[in-house]
Design a protein around this motif. Structure first.
Motif, PDB file in Angstrom:
ATOM      1  N   ASP A  27       0.836  -1.202   0.000  1.00 10.08           N
ATOM      2  CA  ASP A  27       0.000   0.000   0.000  1.00 10.08           C
ATOM      3  C   ASP A  27       0.873   1.255   0.000  1.00 10.08           C
ATOM      4  O   ASP A  27       0.711   2.172   0.799  1.00 10.08           O
ATOM      5  N   THR A  28       1.840   1.269  -0.935  1.00 12.74           N
ATOM      6  CA  THR A  28       2.774   2.384  -1.079  1.00 12.74           C
ATOM      7  C   THR A  28       2.922   2.733  -2.565  1.00 12.74           C
ATOM      8  O   THR A  28       2.514   1.971  -3.440  1.00 12.74           O
ATOM      9  N   TYR A  29       3.535   3.878  -2.815  1.00 15.19           N
ATOM     10  CA  TYR A  29       3.827   4.304  -4.177  1.00 15.19           C
ATOM     11  C   TYR A  29       5.309   4.125  -4.456  1.00 15.19           C
ATOM     12  O   TYR A  29       6.151   4.312  -3.581  1.00 15.19           O
ATOM     13  N   VAL A  30       5.619   3.783  -5.697  1.00 18.13           N
ATOM     14  CA  VAL A  30       7.001   3.620  -6.144  1.00 18.13           C
ATOM     15  C   VAL A  30       7.208   4.573  -7.317  1.00 18.13           C
ATOM     16  O   VAL A  30       6.421   4.570  -8.269  1.00 18.13           O
ATOM     17  N   PHE A  31       8.247   5.377  -7.204  1.00 15.42           N
ATOM     18  CA  PHE A  31       8.563   6.344  -8.255  1.00 15.42           C
ATOM     19  C   PHE A  31       9.811   5.914  -9.005  1.00 15.42           C
ATOM     20  O   PHE A  31      10.787   5.483  -8.412  1.00 15.42           O
TER      21      PHE A  31
END
Length: 74
Positions: A27-31
């Motif tokens: 439940d995280t974002y990866v850039f």
């Protein structure tokens, strides 16, 4: 890790990055983006050895599901 592609910078040179993904297991974002290497800018941060800093354009905020009013897990 199951990454879900959310969006790519429409002004990207060569179509490479920045790019935004959602990790549905964490439940995280990866850039994927430009690494900040400028010592002056890095000196202003409290950055642990195991972390890095990236920079991405404000125009990419529209890809965040919270801004687009959608659930990234769907």
């Amino acid at each position: 890790m199951a990454l879900r592609f959310l969006g790519k910078d429409p002004n990207s040179n060569g179509g490479n990055s920045p790019t935004l993904y959602y990790d549905d297991e964490r439940d995280t974002y990866v850039f994927q983006s430009w690494k900040v290497l400028d010592p002056e800018r890095l000196a202003q941060l409290s950055l642990p050895e195991h972390e890095t800093v990236i920079e991405f354009p404000r125009r990419m905020m529209r890809f965040f599901p919270e801004v687009a009013d959608v659930d990234p897990r769907v």
